[in-house]
Design an enzyme around this catalytic site. Structure first.
Site, PDB file in Angstrom:
ATOM      1  N   THR A 130      -6.114  12.832   6.253  1.00 28.30           N
ATOM      2  CA  THR A 130      -4.744  13.038   6.738  1.00 28.30           C
ATOM      3  C   THR A 130      -4.668  14.289   7.602  1.00 28.30           C
ATOM      4  O   THR A 130      -4.080  14.269   8.695  1.00 28.30           O
ATOM      5  CB  THR A 130      -3.761  13.140   5.566  1.00 28.30           C
ATOM      6  OG1 THR A 130      -3.927  12.007   4.703  1.00 28.30           O
ATOM      7  CG2 THR A 130      -2.315  13.161   6.079  1.00 28.30           C
ATOM      8  N   LYS A 180       5.650   2.460  -2.676  1.00 27.78           N
ATOM      9  CA  LYS A 180       5.662   3.855  -3.128  1.00 27.78           C
ATOM     10  C   LYS A 180       6.121   3.877  -4.576  1.00 27.78           C
ATOM     11  O   LYS A 180       6.882   3.001  -5.013  1.00 27.78           O
ATOM     12  CB  LYS A 180       6.618   4.697  -2.280  1.00 27.78           C
ATOM     13  CG  LYS A 180       6.270   6.177  -2.243  1.00 27.78           C
ATOM     14  CD  LYS A 180       5.109   6.432  -1.309  1.00 27.78           C
ATOM     15  CE  LYS A 180       4.934   7.913  -1.032  1.00 27.78           C
ATOM     16  NZ  LYS A 180       3.924   8.154   0.001  1.00 27.78           N
ATOM     17  N   LYS A 189       0.855  -1.196   0.000  1.00 33.09           N
ATOM     18  CA  LYS A 189       0.000   0.000   0.000  1.00 33.09           C
ATOM     19  C   LYS A 189       0.882   1.233   0.000  1.00 33.09           C
ATOM     20  O   LYS A 189       1.832   1.320   0.789  1.00 33.09           O
ATOM     21  CB  LYS A 189      -0.883   0.022   1.266  1.00 33.09           C
ATOM     22  CG  LYS A 189      -1.841   1.215   1.301  1.00 33.09           C
ATOM     23  CD  LYS A 189      -3.004   0.984   0.364  1.00 33.09           C
ATOM     24  CE  LYS A 189      -4.003   2.124   0.379  1.00 33.09           C
ATOM     25  NZ  LYS A 189      -3.535   3.275  -0.428  1.00 33.09           N
TER      26      LYS A 189
END
Length: 416
Positions: free
Chosen positions: A188, A105, A69
């Site tokens: 976030t 990533k 992820k």
């Protein structure tokens, strides 16, 4: 990543956890090493008819606790080594907040501000063609990062579905109309504000009226400013890549947020009609404030400017905004730092909740999403605080001990 850009700094934090946990050399090597590294070239014809070739990468670091992820970044200063560090960081983040994902990533070395939406769509769909055999809901789930957004995720969803059928869970932070989760856009920033409030209480900082400076006014910085203002904090400074605004009496956060939401990615804070005097990013970092929140790019605070920091507490809303040497300088100055793998984990938590909803083919309301976010983040905060108090270490050291220990245990239980 340009040659002048410092390497992503997490190795010394990781080594510290290895030493405390007495992890042997071979296991250290296994934990560090990426599972898979992918690099590729993407040629596209631009709107003016010229040919451009971009470099793309995807680093899949660890999947011992669940599918890979991690975000997809569009920025000119990236390369394979850069993404290796960020992928590893995502592994520690998902482990710390105890969701069943690993870390990855990737992205493309482009400047999205210099490309039209049509060019970005073409670039993104070609990237998906390169990656479609190594991503998926149970393999690697992508999400936005610097330079990408829900629209980017919609393009990936479309391109992936042409080959694999409708699979909304291949990406998270999608538009609501395409299976995105309520509350994901703000997640976030909401998480940053929640962690800041808990940390302020622990550090004896009264959040009501506390002065806050935020470097970076993208999605994370904007929502962090909004929620902290709602909690009673005074946002005295914000900035973007071109510079910032300062008002010692407090910026009008509501007006600033509304104006920023209405503009496109090419607009500077200076173009927003909000009262405040101009200041540069370096000046923002040295303001005498209660709380400093670096929410922009990596390595904002270095050994060259760390000694000028005057905040009582730092909350890392960006990934690795403080270099290793600067971390030591801040520690010597007695400035507590709330680490990125805890402070900015709200996004990946709600990405997980979006993934769960997609797999169920069922949508939760925003109240439930926000409740789950806060509960999950609170458990992680409590675990870090307990470890910190038990072992008399820093917030970062405690966070890394928990995360690394969980990954190691998962590797050992699964076998080799």
């Amino acid at each position: 990543m340009s040659k002048s850009t410092p390497k992503i700094c997490s190795e010394s934090f990781l080594q510290g956890a290895f030493d405390v946990l007495a992890i042997d050399e071979q296991m250290q090597h296994l934990i560090r090493s990426p599972h898979r590294e992918i690099s590729f070239e993407i040629p596209i014809t631009l709107g003016d008819g010229s040919l451009r070739v971009f470099s793309g990468y995807r680093i899949q670091h660890d999947h011992s606790r669940g599918p890979f992820k991690g975000g997809l970044r569009y920025h000119p200063d990236v390369n394979r080594e850069h993404f290796e560090g960020l992928a590893q960081l995502m592994t520690w983040k998902t482990a710390l907040v105890d969701i069943p994902f690993g870390g990855a990533k990737g992205g493309i070395n482009c400047d999205p501000r210099q490309l039209s939406d049509r060019e970005l769509e073409l670039l993104t769909k070609k990237l998906t063609q390169r990656l479609e055999c190594v991503i998926g809901p149970d393999v690697d789930i992508l999400a936005p990062d610097v330079g990408t957004n829900p629209k980017t995720m919609a393009w990936i969803y479309d391109a992936y579905s042409l080959v694999h059928g409708l699979e909304p869970a291949v990406v998270t932070a999608k538009p609501i109309q395409l299976g995105g989760s309520q509350g994901r856009t703000a997640a976030t920033g909401r998480g940053v504000a929640l962690v800041t409030s808990w940390a302020a209480d622990m550090e004896g900082i009264e959040l009501e009226g506390a002065t806050v400076a935020i470097q970076g006014f993208g999605n994370v910085g904007r929502f962090a400013a909004k929620f902290l203002s709602d909690y009673g904090a005074t946002i005295v400074a914000v900035s973007d890549s071109k510079g910032g605004l300062y008002n010692e009496d407090g910026l009008n956060t509501a007006s600033l947020f509304e104006a920023a939401e209405k503009t496109d990615r090419r607009t500077s804070l200076y173009d927003l009609k909000v009262d405040g005097q101009k200041l540069d990013n370096e000046a923002l970092l040295s303001l005498d404030v209660d709380i400093l929140i670096p929410a922009a790019m990596e390595n904002a605070i270095t050994d060259e400017n760390a000694k000028d920091v005057n905040a009582r507490m730092i909350v890392e809303a960006a990934n690795v905004p403080i270099t290793c040497k600067a971390t030591n300088i801040l520690a010597d100055s007695g400035i507590p730092v709330i680490p990125d793998i805890l402070a900015n984990a709200g996004g990946v938590i709600v990405s997980y909740l979006e993934w769960v909803q997609n797999r169920q083919r069922y949508r939760w309301d925003e109240e439930r999403v926000n409740h789950e976010l806060e509960a999950t983040l609170r458990r992680a905060w409590d675990a870090v605080l307990e470890r910190k108090q038990k072992e008399s270490n820093t917030y970062r050291e405690a966070a890394y001990l928990i995360a690394v220990e969980r990954v190691k245990e998962a590797i050992e239980m699964r076998g080799f």
